[in-house]
Design a protein around this motif. Sequence first.
Motif, PDB file in Angstrom:
ATOM      1  N   ALA A   1       0.837  -1.205   0.000  1.00 51.68           N
ATOM      2  CA  ALA A   1       0.000   0.000   0.000  1.00 51.68           C
ATOM      3  C   ALA A   1       0.872   1.254   0.000  1.00 51.68           C
ATOM      4  N   VAL A   2       1.956   1.226   0.783  1.00 52.12           N
ATOM      5  CA  VAL A   2       2.885   2.353   0.811  1.00 52.12           C
ATOM      6  C   VAL A   2       3.529   2.543  -0.559  1.00 52.12           C
ATOM      7  N   PHE A   3       3.956   1.442  -1.167  1.00 52.48           N
ATOM      8  CA  PHE A   3       4.566   1.553  -2.498  1.00 52.48           C
ATOM      9  C   PHE A   3       3.561   2.123  -3.494  1.00 52.48           C
ATOM     10  N   CYS A   4       2.336   1.613  -3.455  1.00 52.16           N
ATOM     11  CA  CYS A   4       1.298   2.107  -4.373  1.00 52.16           C
ATOM     12  C   CYS A   4       1.041   3.598  -4.144  1.00 52.16           C
ATOM     13  N   GLY A   5       1.071   4.013  -2.879  1.00 59.01           N
ATOM     14  CA  GLY A   5       0.905   5.427  -2.567  1.00 59.01           C
ATOM     15  C   GLY A   5       2.037   6.256  -3.153  1.00 59.01           C
ATOM     16  N   ALA A   6       3.258   5.736  -3.031  1.00 62.63           N
ATOM     17  CA  ALA A   6       4.417   6.425  -3.602  1.00 62.63           C
ATOM     18  C   ALA A   6       4.306   6.511  -5.117  1.00 62.63           C
ATOM     19  N   LEU A   7       3.846   5.429  -5.726  1.00 60.19           N
ATOM     20  CA  LEU A   7       3.655   5.396  -7.179  1.00 60.19           C
ATOM     21  C   LEU A   7       2.575   6.377  -7.604  1.00 60.19           C
ATOM     22  N   THR A   8       1.489   6.418  -6.865  1.00 59.40           N
ATOM     23  CA  THR A   8       0.390   7.337  -7.163  1.00 59.40           C
ATOM     24  C   THR A   8       0.857   8.791  -7.082  1.00 59.40           C
ATOM     25  N   GLY A   9       1.554   9.128  -6.002  1.00 60.33           N
ATOM     26  CA  GLY A   9       2.049  10.488  -5.836  1.00 60.33           C
ATOM     27  C   GLY A   9       3.035  10.887  -6.915  1.00 60.33           C
TER      28      GLY A   9
END
Length: 321
Positions: free
Chosen positions: A202-210
């Motif tokens: 989820a953290v990685f996906c958040g980083a990718l989204t940002g």
Amino acid sequence: MIQYRQLIVTIVISFFITLILGPIVIPILHRLKVGQSIRDEGPKSHMTKSGTPTMGGLIMIAAILITAITSGLVNKDLFVVLFATLSFGLIGFIDDFIKVVLKRNLGLKAYQKLLGQIVIAVIIAFYQSSISVSGTKILIPFMNQYWDLGYFYVPYIAFVVVATANSVNLTDGLDGLAAGVTLIVSSFFSLVAMNWGYSSIAVFCGALTGACLGFLRFNAHPAKVFMGDTGSMALGGAVATIAILMNLTLLIPIVGGIYFAEALSVIIQVVSFKLTGKRVFRMSPLHHHYELKGWKETKVVAVFWSITLILCIVGLFGLSQ
């Protein structure tokens, strides 16, 4: 377990890192004269983009890496998805470097790229099959059942990774298209990962989204920089690995339907022309077909983003059954 607040903070941090890096990296790319060359047979409106710096995917990769590593939720899954992102980004970077710096138009040979992609995919497949509690099983959307692929798991995963990475690469043909579609897809996976307890993913996906959101500041029409194969390959490897680690590979053709359509349009075009001498589309990938039909570039991008959003909502229903 990660909460909504932490996920939003992760997105915001990655977003601002991208905004900070953009004005630093883009002038460097200008000075290095790593400009994009435009195909003569492409839409004439694209000729004005010739010389726009490429390899801007480095901005996103750096933002993702910094945000993920400093999140405090580092584990094996996070290292695997970072490995995939960086490895595919490296393949794309080498390809870009050969094309725009060494001025060899074809870049890496097809077999070289394919071999590298398969090796990375096999490593990911062996990791997931040995670490995951699901082993060689994958979730079937809308049925809430798992399908055990057994010995076919590794070749299946290799196909998924290679197909996804190259499909995202084909999608990167209009200002903001690949970044915007991936922004929506990664937002979908971040919500799923958070609710399913995959905190590091989820953290990685958040980083990718940002990172995708921040990159649109420079890549939306008219683009000041292109992500190049450096960015599109990294995004493709990331999306595929995220889905693999959550056993959701069968969702990629649904939520990533635009990726799938872009790749399919190229396959159909090539097969049709070789067999009949006729083209099904005015030009492939699919986004160019609509451009040549008279759609403005911004309209194609907006429609494809909207379709992706709808498909991600469908994907959520597929997981709620």
